[in-house]
Design a protein around this motif. Structure first.
Motif, PDB file in Angstrom:
ATOM      1  N   ALA A 120      39.348  86.298  29.966  1.00  0.00           N
ATOM      2  CA  ALA A 120      39.686  86.800  31.230  1.00  0.00           C
ATOM      3  C   ALA A 120      40.842  85.478  31.906  1.00  0.00           C
ATOM      4  CB  ALA A 120      38.788  87.073  32.136  1.00  0.00           C
ATOM      5  N   GLY A 121      40.179  84.520  31.780  1.00  0.00           N
ATOM      6  CA  GLY A 121      40.893  83.192  32.239  1.00  0.00           C
ATOM      7  C   GLY A 121      42.174  82.890  31.589  1.00  0.00           C
ATOM      8  N   ASN A 122      42.082  83.167  30.186  1.00  0.00           N
ATOM      9  CA  ASN A 122      43.117  82.886  29.520  1.00  0.00           C
ATOM     10  C   ASN A 122      44.382  84.109  29.789  1.00  0.00           C
ATOM     11  OD1 ASN A 122      44.570  81.500  27.367  1.00  0.00           O
ATOM     12  ND2 ASN A 122      44.277  83.172  25.906  1.00  0.00           N
ATOM     13  N   ALA A 123      43.868  85.129  30.104  1.00  0.00           N
ATOM     14  CA  ALA A 123      44.803  86.231  30.682  1.00  0.00           C
ATOM     15  C   ALA A 123      45.868  85.731  31.608  1.00  0.00           C
ATOM     16  CB  ALA A 123      44.180  87.406  30.860  1.00  0.00           C
ATOM     17  N   TRP A 124      45.306  84.953  32.573  1.00  0.00           N
ATOM     18  CA  TRP A 124      46.306  84.545  33.528  1.00  0.00           C
ATOM     19  C   TRP A 124      47.246  83.470  33.072  1.00  0.00           C
ATOM     20  CZ3 TRP A 124      48.559  84.679  37.917  1.00  0.00           C
ATOM     21  CH2 TRP A 124      48.952  83.569  38.676  1.00  0.00           C
ATOM     22  N   PHE A 125      46.888  82.560  32.225  1.00  0.00           N
ATOM     23  CA  PHE A 125      47.857  81.531  31.481  1.00  0.00           C
ATOM     24  C   PHE A 125      48.987  82.321  30.842  1.00  0.00           C
ATOM     25  CE2 PHE A 125      43.882  78.974  32.353  1.00  0.00           C
ATOM     26  CZ  PHE A 125      44.468  78.063  33.082  1.00  0.00           C
ATOM     27  N   VAL A 126      48.450  83.462  30.092  1.00  0.00           N
ATOM     28  CA  VAL A 126      49.495  83.945  29.183  1.00  0.00           C
ATOM     29  C   VAL A 126      50.213  84.974  30.081  1.00  0.00           C
ATOM     30  CG1 VAL A 126      49.683  85.914  27.604  1.00  0.00           C
ATOM     31  CG2 VAL A 126      47.771  84.236  27.486  1.00  0.00           C
ATOM     32  N   TYR A 127      49.849  85.451  31.355  1.00  0.00           N
ATOM     33  CA  TYR A 127      50.648  86.267  32.306  1.00  0.00           C
ATOM     34  C   TYR A 127      51.767  85.279  32.898  1.00  0.00           C
ATOM     35  CZ  TYR A 127      51.881  88.537  36.602  1.00  0.00           C
ATOM     36  OH  TYR A 127      52.221  89.018  37.801  1.00  0.00           O
ATOM     37  N   LYS A 128      51.506  84.077  33.005  1.00  0.00           N
ATOM     38  CA  LYS A 128      52.453  83.036  33.562  1.00  0.00           C
ATOM     39  C   LYS A 128      53.588  82.991  32.706  1.00  0.00           C
ATOM     40  CE  LYS A 128      51.225  79.516  35.837  1.00  0.00           C
ATOM     41  NZ  LYS A 128      50.573  78.188  35.912  1.00  0.00           N
ATOM     42  N   GLU A 129      53.330  83.164  31.458  1.00  0.00           N
ATOM     43  CA  GLU A 129      54.582  83.096  30.268  1.00  0.00           C
ATOM     44  C   GLU A 129      55.379  84.201  30.540  1.00  0.00           C
ATOM     45  OE1 GLU A 129      55.249  80.479  28.764  1.00  0.00           O
ATOM     46  OE2 GLU A 129      53.398  79.437  29.642  1.00  0.00           O
ATOM     47  N   THR A 130      54.982  85.465  30.992  1.00  0.00           N
ATOM     48  CA  THR A 130      55.668  86.876  30.879  1.00  0.00           C
ATOM     49  C   THR A 130      56.762  86.852  31.914  1.00  0.00           C
ATOM     50  OG1 THR A 130      54.158  87.766  32.500  1.00  0.00           O
ATOM     51  CG2 THR A 130      53.700  87.994  29.985  1.00  0.00           C
ATOM     52  N   ARG A 131      57.755  87.884  31.693  1.00  0.00           N
ATOM     53  CA  ARG A 131      58.629  88.193  32.708  1.00  0.00           C
ATOM     54  C   ARG A 131      58.227  88.574  34.079  1.00  0.00           C
ATOM     55  NH1 ARG A 131      60.745  93.190  32.364  1.00  0.00           N
ATOM     56  NH2 ARG A 131      60.292  94.511  30.752  1.00  0.00           N
ATOM     57  N   TRP A 132      57.146  89.161  33.939  1.00  0.00           N
ATOM     58  CA  TRP A 132      56.252  89.905  34.938  1.00  0.00           C
ATOM     59  C   TRP A 132      56.134  88.744  36.306  1.00  0.00           C
ATOM     60  CZ3 TRP A 132      52.761  92.484  31.257  1.00  0.00           C
ATOM     61  CH2 TRP A 132      53.279  93.487  30.719  1.00  0.00           C
ATOM     62  N   HIS A 133      55.574  87.836  35.724  1.00  0.00           N
ATOM     63  CA  HIS A 133      55.340  86.643  36.763  1.00  0.00           C
ATOM     64  C   HIS A 133      56.522  85.910  37.138  1.00  0.00           C
ATOM     65  CE1 HIS A 133      54.093  82.364  37.462  1.00  0.00           C
ATOM     66  NE2 HIS A 133      53.179  82.845  38.225  1.00  0.00           N
ATOM     67  N   SER A 134      57.642  85.971  36.357  1.00  0.00           N
ATOM     68  CA  SER A 134      58.872  85.168  36.743  1.00  0.00           C
ATOM     69  C   SER A 134      59.470  85.975  37.530  1.00  0.00           C
ATOM     70  CB  SER A 134      59.586  84.778  35.630  1.00  0.00           C
ATOM     71  OG  SER A 134      59.980  85.923  34.762  1.00  0.00           O
ATOM     72  N   GLN A 135      59.636  87.316  37.396  1.00  0.00           N
ATOM     73  CA  GLN A 135      60.492  88.115  38.353  1.00  0.00           C
ATOM     74  C   GLN A 135      59.592  88.444  39.879  1.00  0.00           C
ATOM     75  OE1 GLN A 135      60.427  91.927  36.439  1.00  0.00           O
ATOM     76  NE2 GLN A 135      62.141  91.416  35.186  1.00  0.00           N
ATOM     77  N   LYS A 136      58.354  88.129  39.783  1.00  0.00           N
ATOM     78  CA  LYS A 136      57.613  88.094  40.883  1.00  0.00           C
ATOM     79  C   LYS A 136      58.038  87.000  41.721  1.00  0.00           C
ATOM     80  CE  LYS A 136      52.954  87.699  42.831  1.00  0.00           C
ATOM     81  NZ  LYS A 136      51.573  87.519  42.482  1.00  0.00           N
ATOM     82  N   TYR A 137      58.349  85.706  41.229  1.00  0.00           N
ATOM     83  CA  TYR A 137      58.655  84.621  42.145  1.00  0.00           C
ATOM     84  C   TYR A 137      60.240  84.728  42.617  1.00  0.00           C
ATOM     85  CZ  TYR A 137      54.100  82.677  42.116  1.00  0.00           C
ATOM     86  OH  TYR A 137      52.477  82.664  42.378  1.00  0.00           O
TER      87      TYR A 137
END
Length: 239
Positions: free
Chosen positions: A207-224
């Motif tokens: 579950a913790g690793n999912a956050w670090f993987v999420y930061k590599e996705t475009r969903w995270h980059s688009q959010k910011y």
């Protein structure tokens, strides 16, 4: 874009790669501590005439207790004829589910580490890689919660079926007033208890690793990138 293998160990120094290495190790401990178990309980029977009898209850992974013989064939115990008797219960589904999830996570962690260490340049240049990694990582975290909870209940069923009360309920001879049955030597289930702990530990790690993987996705980059920046100061046009 170059897509060839280029070894780079630097991802291991970052949370993305380091946590994946931890997942690989904890998955090994999880299925190793459960899948390799074998134990034996010693059952002592005290007959009404003072004579003692001994039975062995040997069980192992995947804990199909209903196939484990407690009494072989027509045997005389405490001057009573006892037919073939098996232990009660079957925890194979929860045990195999737990080990299966652990093996899948072990294999996926190895593949992910190979990608991180050799194809990180491809991984970061594509949208599919990080998004696929995030979906699988999140799904496996949920599976760890489900399989660990199921195996915890299955393990408790194994303990109940092999203790004094469970043996007494299984063996009709023990229900007689002149025969006392008691488990005098218990198999050590420490490794099975550890396997449950590693199951929940894996849930938190994935579950913790999912956050670090999420930061590599475009969903995270688009959010910011979609967040409004500070308002620019209007400069009056020259007259």
């Amino acid at each position: 874009m170059m897509t060839g293998f280029r070894l780079n160990l630097s991802p291991l120094k970052e949370p993305l790669g380091f946590v994946k290495l931890v997942e690989w190790l904890t998955a090994i401990f999880a299925f190793g501590s459960c899948g390799g178990f074998s134990g034996r309980n010693i059952v002592s029977l005290v007959c009404g005439d003072g004579k003692n009898e001994t039975l062995n209850a040997t069980f192992h992974y995947p804990f199909r207790l209903s196939q484990v013989r407690l009494v072989d064939g027509n045997t005389t115990l405490c001057n009573h004829s006892v037919t073939t008797t098996h232990l009660m219960g079957d925890s194979s589904s929860s045990a195999e589910f737990f080990v299966g999830v652990a093996v899948i996570c072990f294999l996926y962690s190895m593949v992910a580490l190979l990608v991180y260490l050799g194809y990180m340049h491809v991984y970061k240049d594509s949208d599919f890689g990080p998004m696929f990694d995030f979906v699988v990582t999140a799904a496996l975290a949920i599976l760890w919660l489900v399989c660990s909870s199921a195996w915890a209940k299955g393990l408790q069923n194994v303990k109940d079926a092999t203790d004094t009360d469970g043996i007494g309920a299984t063996l009709a001879l023990c229900k007689g007033s002149n025969v006392t049955c008691e488990v005098t030597e218990f198999a050590s289930m420490r490794t099975l208890n550890i396997s449950v702990l590693f199951g929940y530990l894996n849930m938190f790690v994935w579950a913790g690793n999912a956050w670090f993987v999420y930061k590599e996705t475009r969903w995270h980059s688009q959010k910011y990138s979609s967040q409004p920046g500070p308002a620019r100061q209007q400069v009056p046009a020259p007259i």
